[in-house]
Motif scaffolding. Structure first.
Motif, PDB file in Angstrom:
ATOM      1  N   GLN A 192       0.821  -1.210   0.000  1.00 38.46           N
ATOM      2  CA  GLN A 192       0.000   0.000   0.000  1.00 38.46           C
ATOM      3  C   GLN A 192       0.854   1.258   0.000  1.00 38.46           C
ATOM      4  N   GLU A 193       2.063   1.170   0.552  1.00 33.62           N
ATOM      5  CA  GLU A 193       2.963   2.318   0.576  1.00 33.62           C
ATOM      6  C   GLU A 193       4.396   1.804   0.512  1.00 33.62           C
ATOM      7  N   GLY A 194       5.186   2.366  -0.428  1.00 31.22           N
ATOM      8  CA  GLY A 194       6.528   1.850  -0.654  1.00 31.22           C
ATOM      9  C   GLY A 194       7.560   2.308   0.350  1.00 31.22           C
ATOM     10  N   GLY A 195       7.504   3.551   0.782  1.00 30.93           N
ATOM     11  CA  GLY A 195       8.481   4.057   1.737  1.00 30.93           C
ATOM     12  C   GLY A 195       9.876   4.220   1.159  1.00 30.93           C
ATOM     13  N   PHE A 196       9.993   4.856  -0.001  1.00 31.87           N
ATOM     14  CA  PHE A 196      11.286   5.032  -0.655  1.00 31.87           C
ATOM     15  C   PHE A 196      12.068   6.193  -0.041  1.00 31.87           C
ATOM     16  N   PRO A 197      13.400   6.159  -0.145  1.00 26.12           N
ATOM     17  CA  PRO A 197      14.208   7.312   0.285  1.00 26.12           C
ATOM     18  C   PRO A 197      13.798   8.553  -0.509  1.00 26.12           C
ATOM     19  N   SER A 198      13.423   9.597   0.183  1.00 30.17           N
ATOM     20  CA  SER A 198      12.804  10.739  -0.485  1.00 30.17           C
ATOM     21  C   SER A 198      13.776  11.573  -1.314  1.00 30.17           C
ATOM     22  N   ASP A 199      15.087  11.499  -1.012  1.00 28.53           N
ATOM     23  CA  ASP A 199      16.047  12.334  -1.726  1.00 28.53           C
ATOM     24  C   ASP A 199      16.600  11.684  -2.991  1.00 28.53           C
ATOM     25  N   LEU A 200      16.297  10.422  -3.207  1.00 30.78           N
ATOM     26  CA  LEU A 200      16.721   9.773  -4.448  1.00 30.78           C
ATOM     27  C   LEU A 200      15.796  10.185  -5.586  1.00 30.78           C
ATOM     28  N   THR A 201      16.343  10.202  -6.803  1.00 35.41           N
ATOM     29  CA  THR A 201      15.493  10.431  -7.961  1.00 35.41           C
ATOM     30  C   THR A 201      14.764   9.134  -8.304  1.00 35.41           C
ATOM     31  N   VAL A 202      13.817   9.255  -9.213  1.00 36.34           N
ATOM     32  CA  VAL A 202      13.073   8.074  -9.653  1.00 36.34           C
ATOM     33  C   VAL A 202      14.026   7.042 -10.252  1.00 36.34           C
ATOM     34  N   THR A 203      14.938   7.499 -11.105  1.00 37.66           N
ATOM     35  CA  THR A 203      15.895   6.584 -11.724  1.00 37.66           C
ATOM     36  C   THR A 203      16.790   5.934 -10.679  1.00 37.66           C
ATOM     37  N   GLU A 204      17.268   6.709  -9.726  1.00 40.76           N
ATOM     38  CA  GLU A 204      18.140   6.165  -8.687  1.00 40.76           C
ATOM     39  C   GLU A 204      17.411   5.127  -7.836  1.00 40.76           C
ATOM     40  N   THR A 205      16.131   5.374  -7.595  1.00 46.51           N
ATOM     41  CA  THR A 205      15.341   4.427  -6.813  1.00 46.51           C
ATOM     42  C   THR A 205      15.200   3.101  -7.557  1.00 46.51           C
ATOM     43  N   VAL A 206      14.897   3.178  -8.846  1.00 46.79           N
ATOM     44  CA  VAL A 206      14.744   1.952  -9.633  1.00 46.79           C
ATOM     45  C   VAL A 206      16.080   1.236  -9.770  1.00 46.79           C
ATOM     46  N   ARG A 207      17.163   2.005  -9.946  1.00 49.82           N
ATOM     47  CA  ARG A 207      18.489   1.384 -10.059  1.00 49.82           C
ATOM     48  C   ARG A 207      18.857   0.655  -8.760  1.00 49.82           C
ATOM     49  N   MET A 208      18.566   1.276  -7.622  1.00 52.95           N
ATOM     50  CA  MET A 208      18.841   0.637  -6.334  1.00 52.95           C
ATOM     51  C   MET A 208      18.061  -0.665  -6.210  1.00 52.95           C
ATOM     52  N   TRP A 209      16.779  -0.632  -6.566  1.00 54.69           N
ATOM     53  CA  TRP A 209      15.937  -1.819  -6.479  1.00 54.69           C
ATOM     54  C   TRP A 209      16.390  -2.880  -7.476  1.00 54.69           C
ATOM     55  N   SER A 210      16.826  -2.425  -8.634  1.00 53.84           N
ATOM     56  CA  SER A 210      17.277  -3.348  -9.675  1.00 53.84           C
ATOM     57  C   SER A 210      18.468  -4.178  -9.205  1.00 53.84           C
ATOM     58  N   GLY A 211      19.323  -3.561  -8.374  1.00 55.39           N
ATOM     59  CA  GLY A 211      20.487  -4.276  -7.873  1.00 55.39           C
ATOM     60  C   GLY A 211      20.141  -5.423  -6.952  1.00 55.39           C
ATOM     61  N   CYS A 212      18.902  -5.429  -6.450  1.00 51.00           N
ATOM     62  CA  CYS A 212      18.448  -6.501  -5.546  1.00 51.00           C
ATOM     63  C   CYS A 212      17.466  -7.452  -6.233  1.00 51.00           C
ATOM     64  N   THR A 213      17.317  -7.303  -7.557  1.00 51.62           N
ATOM     65  CA  THR A 213      16.298  -8.059  -8.286  1.00 51.62           C
ATOM     66  C   THR A 213      16.941  -8.930  -9.358  1.00 51.62           C
ATOM     67  N   SER A 214      16.584 -10.200  -9.363  1.00 49.03           N
ATOM     68  CA  SER A 214      17.102 -11.124 -10.373  1.00 49.03           C
ATOM     69  C   SER A 214      16.419 -10.863 -11.714  1.00 49.03           C
ATOM     70  N   GLY A 215      17.215 -10.793 -12.787  1.00 49.85           N
ATOM     71  CA  GLY A 215      16.665 -10.627 -14.128  1.00 49.85           C
ATOM     72  C   GLY A 215      15.857  -9.364 -14.312  1.00 49.85           C
ATOM     73  N   ALA A 216      16.305  -8.264 -13.731  1.00 51.27           N
ATOM     74  CA  ALA A 216      15.536  -7.018 -13.757  1.00 51.27           C
ATOM     75  C   ALA A 216      15.406  -6.449 -15.174  1.00 51.27           C
ATOM     76  N   ARG A 217      14.287  -5.832 -15.437  1.00 50.35           N
ATOM     77  CA  ARG A 217      14.089  -5.122 -16.695  1.00 50.35           C
ATOM     78  C   ARG A 217      15.045  -3.935 -16.756  1.00 50.35           C
ATOM     79  N   PRO A 218      15.332  -3.427 -17.951  1.00 51.47           N
ATOM     80  CA  PRO A 218      16.044  -2.152 -18.053  1.00 51.47           C
ATOM     81  C   PRO A 218      15.236  -1.049 -17.372  1.00 51.47           C
ATOM     82  N   ILE A 219      15.928  -0.109 -16.756  1.00 49.16           N
ATOM     83  CA  ILE A 219      15.260   0.948 -16.000  1.00 49.16           C
ATOM     84  C   ILE A 219      14.295   1.730 -16.879  1.00 49.16           C
ATOM     85  N   GLY A 220      14.721   2.072 -18.076  1.00 54.16           N
ATOM     86  CA  GLY A 220      13.866   2.836 -18.980  1.00 54.16           C
ATOM     87  C   GLY A 220      12.578   2.100 -19.316  1.00 54.16           C
TER      88      GLY A 220
END
Length: 304
Positions: free
Chosen positions: A85-113
Motif C-alpha cells: 500500500q505504501e513503498g516508503g522510498f528514500p525521499s532524496d533519491l530520484t526516480v531513476t536512482e530508486t529503480v536502479r537501487m531496487w534493480s540491484g536486488c532483483t534477479s533478471g531485472a528489466r532495463p530501468i527505462g
C-alpha cells in the motif's frame, strides 16, 4: 488452468488470541486476475501477507508456485512481485536512482527505462521521490513490483491516489500482464476496478470468505432493479401485482427482480396499454458494489 496460488483452510491468529483469518480456501489459476475484496478489518491484508511469505499461517496450507512462500521463501521471492500500500522510498533519491537501487536486488531485472515507460514515469525519471505526487508514487511502486518480470504479482490497492486517467492506464497494464501469462492477485476498495479487471473474486468479511466466483456470478445472486417516476394520479397500486413495486415519496417507484427482461417487458407493455409515460426509467442488473454492500449487511445481521 494450473493453480499457482493455493490457500486451504488458512488461519492467522495474532498475539492475544485474535483470529484475523478464520479458515479460508481459494485458489488462483495461472494467467488469472483474482480480486480479494472485503470491508476494513475483513482480513484481506492478513491473508495477502501469508501468500507473500511475510508471515506463517497459524493453521492450514498456503502454496505459491508450488512452494510454501514462508518456509521456501528463497524459491518463491525471485518469481513474484509485490506492490504494498505504501513503498516508503528514500525521499532524496530520484526516480531513476530508486529503480536502479531496487534493480540491484532483483534477479533478471528489466532495463530501468522500460520499467518507467510501462508505468508512464519516463518524463519524471530525474525528479526526486519527495517531489512526486501521490499518484506518481503509486506508479513507482508498480514499476518496482514489475521490475523482475514476475510470474505472480500481488497488488495491494494499486490505483489509490491515481486520477481517472492514471487508473485507466493501470488497468490496461494489468490486463497486458494477464495477456503475457502473469497471475495477478489484487486487493482494492474500488469495486468498479474489481468488476472491470477480475476474472474471479472473493469477498471476505469477519476473517472468512463469504462468497466467491466471477463478478457476474456474484452479482447474479442479487436482484436487478427498475426505477421510474409515475405521473400524478397514477398510484403504484395500478401496476401489475407480479411486479411487486414499491413506491417512495415523490412518486418514485422501484421494482426488484431476478428476471429483469421479463419484468421490464411486462412493465413496458402495461405502460403502453394504459398510456402511461414512465419518467426517469432506469433498469439495470445489480452492480458489484450493490452485491458487496448487501452481502456485508446480511452477514452482519446473521452474526448478531
Amino acid at each position: 488452468m494450473t493453480d499457482v496460488i493455493e490457500a486451504e483452510d488458512v488461519r492467522r491468529r495474532y498475539a492475544g488470541g485474535f483470529e484475523a483469518v478464520t479458515g479460508i480456501t481459494f485458489s488462483v489459476g495461472r494467467g488469472e486476475i483474482f480480486a480479494l475484496l472485503g470491508t476494513n478489518g475483513a482480513g484481506k491484508t492478513s491473508t495477502v501477507e501469508l501468500l507473500e511469505g511475510l508471515a506463517r499461517p497459524s493453521g492450514g496450507r498456503v502454496r505459491v508456485l508450488g512452494h510454501d512462500p514462508y518456509r521456501e521463501r528463497a524459491a518463491v521471492r525471485p518469481r513474484i512481485g509485490v506492490m504494498l500500500q505504501e513503498g516508503g522510498f528514500p525521499s532524496d533519491l530520484t526516480v531513476t536512482e530508486t529503480v536502479r537501487m531496487w534493480s540491484g536486488c532483483t534477479s533478471g531485472a528489466r532495463p530501468i527505462g522500460e520499467a518507467l515507460e510501462m508505468v508512464g514515469l519516463s518524463a519524471r525519471a530525474r525528479v526526486r521521490v519527495k517531489q512526486l505526487s501521490g499518484g506518481e508514487r503509486r506508479r513507482l511502486d508498480l514499476a518496482l513490483a514489475l521490475l523482475g518480470r514476475p510470474e505472480v504479482v500481488f497488488l495491494d490497492e494499486p490505483s489509490t491516489g491515481l486520477d481517472v486517467e492514471g487508473r485507466r492506464d493501470t488497468w490496461e497494464l494489468v490486463r497486458a500482464l494477464r495477456e503475457d501469462g502473469t497471475t495477478v492477485l489484487l486487493t482494492t476498495h474500488y469495486l468498479e476496478e474489481a468488476e472491470t479487471l477480475a476474472d474471479r473474486l472473493a469477498i471476505m468479511h469477519g476473517g472468512r470468505v463469504v462468497t466467491a466466483g466471477t463478478p457476474a456470478e456474484v452479482t447474479a445472486t442479487r436482484p436487478a432493479r427498475i426505477r421510474f417516476v409515475l405521473p400524478d394520479g397514477i398510484p403504484a397500486g395500478r401496476l401489475p401485482l407480479s411486479l411487486r413495486a414499491a413506491e417512495s415519496p415523490g412518486r418514485r417507484v422501484e421494482i426488484r427482480t431476478h428476471e429483469l427482461q421479463d419484468a421490464l417487458g411486462e412493465l413496458l407493455a402495461w405502460a403502453r396499454d394504459n398510456g402511461v409515460r414512465l419518467e426517469g426509467l432506469d433498469a439495470r442488473s445489480a452492480s458489484l458494489e450493490e452485491a458487496f454492500l448487501d452481502i456485508a449487511r446480511q452477514t452482519d445481521k446473521a452474526e448478531v
